[in-house]
Design a protein around this motif. Sequence first.
Motif, PDB file in Angstrom:
ATOM      1  N   CYS A  36       4.484   1.001  18.421  1.00  0.00           N
ATOM      2  CA  CYS A  36       4.466   0.085  17.270  1.00  0.00           C
ATOM      3  C   CYS A  36       5.536   0.397  16.224  1.00  0.00           C
ATOM      4  O   CYS A  36       5.733  -0.385  15.308  1.00  0.00           O
ATOM      5  N   HIS A  37       6.178   1.554  16.340  1.00  0.00           N
ATOM      6  CA  HIS A  37       7.198   1.920  15.345  1.00  0.00           C
ATOM      7  C   HIS A  37       8.545   2.246  15.993  1.00  0.00           C
ATOM      8  O   HIS A  37       9.473   2.686  15.312  1.00  0.00           O
ATOM      9  N   TYR A  58       3.206  -8.772   8.627  1.00  0.00           N
ATOM     10  CA  TYR A  58       4.125  -7.968   7.809  1.00  0.00           C
ATOM     11  C   TYR A  58       5.540  -8.558   7.846  1.00  0.00           C
ATOM     12  O   TYR A  58       6.435  -8.016   8.505  1.00  0.00           O
ATOM     13  N   ARG A 102       7.834   9.674  10.044  1.00  0.00           N
ATOM     14  CA  ARG A 102       7.476   8.267   9.817  1.00  0.00           C
ATOM     15  C   ARG A 102       7.064   8.030   8.367  1.00  0.00           C
ATOM     16  O   ARG A 102       7.245   6.942   7.826  1.00  0.00           O
ATOM     17  N   ARG A 130       0.807  -1.217   0.000  1.00  0.00           N
ATOM     18  CA  ARG A 130       0.000   0.000   0.000  1.00  0.00           C
ATOM     19  C   ARG A 130       0.841   1.268   0.000  1.00  0.00           C
ATOM     20  O   ARG A 130       0.399   2.284  -0.507  1.00  0.00           O
ATOM     21  N   CYS A 148       3.109   6.620  18.740  1.00  0.00           N
ATOM     22  CA  CYS A 148       3.567   5.850  17.575  1.00  0.00           C
ATOM     23  C   CYS A 148       4.685   4.875  17.974  1.00  0.00           C
ATOM     24  O   CYS A 148       4.859   3.836  17.343  1.00  0.00           O
TER      25      CYS A 148
HETATM   26  C1  HEC Z   1      -0.991  -0.288  17.417  1.00  0.00           C
HETATM   27  C2  HEC Z   1       0.180  -0.187  16.572  1.00  0.00           C
HETATM   28  C3  HEC Z   1       0.444   1.093  15.814  1.00  0.00           C
HETATM   29  C4  HEC Z   1       0.541   2.370  16.324  1.00  0.00           C
HETATM   30  C5  HEC Z   1       0.347   2.831  17.762  1.00  0.00           C
HETATM   31  C6  HEC Z   1       0.890   3.209  15.190  1.00  0.00           C
HETATM   32  N1  HEC Z   1       0.994   2.473  14.041  1.00  0.00           N
HETATM   33 FE1  HEC Z   1       1.482   3.150  12.193  1.00  0.00          FE
HETATM   34  N2  HEC Z   1       1.135   1.341  11.421  1.00  0.00           N
HETATM   35  C7  HEC Z   1       0.775   0.211  12.140  1.00  0.00           C
HETATM   36  C8  HEC Z   1       0.443  -0.862  11.212  1.00  0.00           C
HETATM   37  C9  HEC Z   1      -0.011  -2.258  11.581  1.00  0.00           C
HETATM   38  C10 HEC Z   1       0.616  -0.342   9.909  1.00  0.00           C
HETATM   39  C11 HEC Z   1       0.375  -1.022   8.582  1.00  0.00           C
HETATM   40  C12 HEC Z   1      -1.024  -0.660   8.078  1.00  0.00           C
HETATM   41  C13 HEC Z   1      -1.392  -1.293   6.754  1.00  0.00           C
HETATM   42  O1  HEC Z   1      -1.391  -2.517   6.660  1.00  0.00           O
HETATM   43  O2  HEC Z   1      -1.695  -0.532   5.822  1.00  0.00           O
HETATM   44  C14 HEC Z   1       1.040   1.047  10.091  1.00  0.00           C
HETATM   45  C15 HEC Z   1       1.308   1.893   9.023  1.00  0.00           C
HETATM   46  C16 HEC Z   1       1.638   3.209   9.142  1.00  0.00           C
HETATM   47  C17 HEC Z   1       1.899   4.089   8.026  1.00  0.00           C
HETATM   48  C18 HEC Z   1       1.761   3.730   6.549  1.00  0.00           C
HETATM   49  C19 HEC Z   1       3.043   3.420   5.895  1.00  0.00           C
HETATM   50  C20 HEC Z   1       3.562   2.019   6.118  1.00  0.00           C
HETATM   51  O3  HEC Z   1       4.683   1.927   6.622  1.00  0.00           O
HETATM   52  O4  HEC Z   1       2.870   1.018   5.796  1.00  0.00           O
HETATM   53  C21 HEC Z   1       2.222   5.298   8.548  1.00  0.00           C
HETATM   54  C22 HEC Z   1       2.591   6.556   7.785  1.00  0.00           C
HETATM   55  C23 HEC Z   1       2.127   5.176   9.992  1.00  0.00           C
HETATM   56  N3  HEC Z   1       1.791   3.891  10.329  1.00  0.00           N
HETATM   57  C24 HEC Z   1       2.369   6.207  10.869  1.00  0.00           C
HETATM   58  C25 HEC Z   1       2.077   6.129  12.231  1.00  0.00           C
HETATM   59  C26 HEC Z   1       2.134   7.278  13.123  1.00  0.00           C
HETATM   60  C27 HEC Z   1       2.545   8.680  12.715  1.00  0.00           C
HETATM   61  C28 HEC Z   1       1.735   6.831  14.352  1.00  0.00           C
HETATM   62  C29 HEC Z   1       1.527   7.652  15.617  1.00  0.00           C
HETATM   63  C30 HEC Z   1       0.631   8.786  15.517  1.00  0.00           C
HETATM   64  C31 HEC Z   1       1.469   5.401  14.236  1.00  0.00           C
HETATM   65  N4  HEC Z   1       1.683   5.017  12.931  1.00  0.00           N
HETATM   66  C32 HEC Z   1       1.081   4.581  15.283  1.00  0.00           C
HETATM   67  C33 HEC Z   1       0.735   0.120  13.511  1.00  0.00           C
HETATM   68  C34 HEC Z   1       0.725   1.186  14.379  1.00  0.00           C
END
Ligand code: HEC
Length: 189
Positions: free
Chosen positions: A147-148, A166, A180, A91, A144
Amino acid sequence: MKKLLLTLTLALITTAVQAQDISALTAETKKAVLPVIPKVVTAMQEAVAEKGVAGAIAVCKEEAPALINQKRQETGWEIRRVSLKTRNGERATPDLWEARQLADFNIRAASGEKPENIEKSEIVTIAGQTVFRYMKALPVADTCLKCHGPSEGLDAALKVKLSESYPHDQATGYSKGQIRGALTVKRSL
Ligand code: HEC
């Protein structure tokens, strides 16, 4: 000489018109699209609070893209999230223009620009078609990191879920304030 002056004047006028177009298009795009960002963040925070980080993965996988999809349908524009280090490569892999901007966003952040203010608008031609492009940086906040953030600090059950869903995840190891990824919009003009 006269002809040259005329050409130059026309070029200047075109540039001025385009600059005006870009600011109007940017304002309109931001107004329509940016409200989706806090919606996605809130949905994720609620999911983490209710289900724990591992349980929230499904929400990130389904609900965040669904909210963005709803915006696509409302506006008719192409809208998605992209990153140089993707979790969901299917995606979120950037195209060339997006990859260039993401690299530039990192440079701009390193030069002291506030990540939450970093954005880019441009009118480009793609295969003979005029397209308005807009991108907005998505900085890493405390929530964030769950999870990141760095892999060694992540919840064990979350790691299992992430590796199942993943296997090619590159989206860990971030620290607060880093970029991010970005929300990206494409509008045919
Ligand atoms: C509970 C776990 C979790 C948290 C907390 C989280 N993310 Fe994610 N993030 C994910 C997952 C799982 C995906 C993959 C989603 C998909 O399959 O499209 C993702 C995908 C993304 C993506 C899309 C690009 C990619 O790498 O696939 C972005 C941009 C992103 N996150 C930013 C953030 C930001 C900024 C925050 C905080 C505000 C955040 N995330 C918090 C789990 C998390």
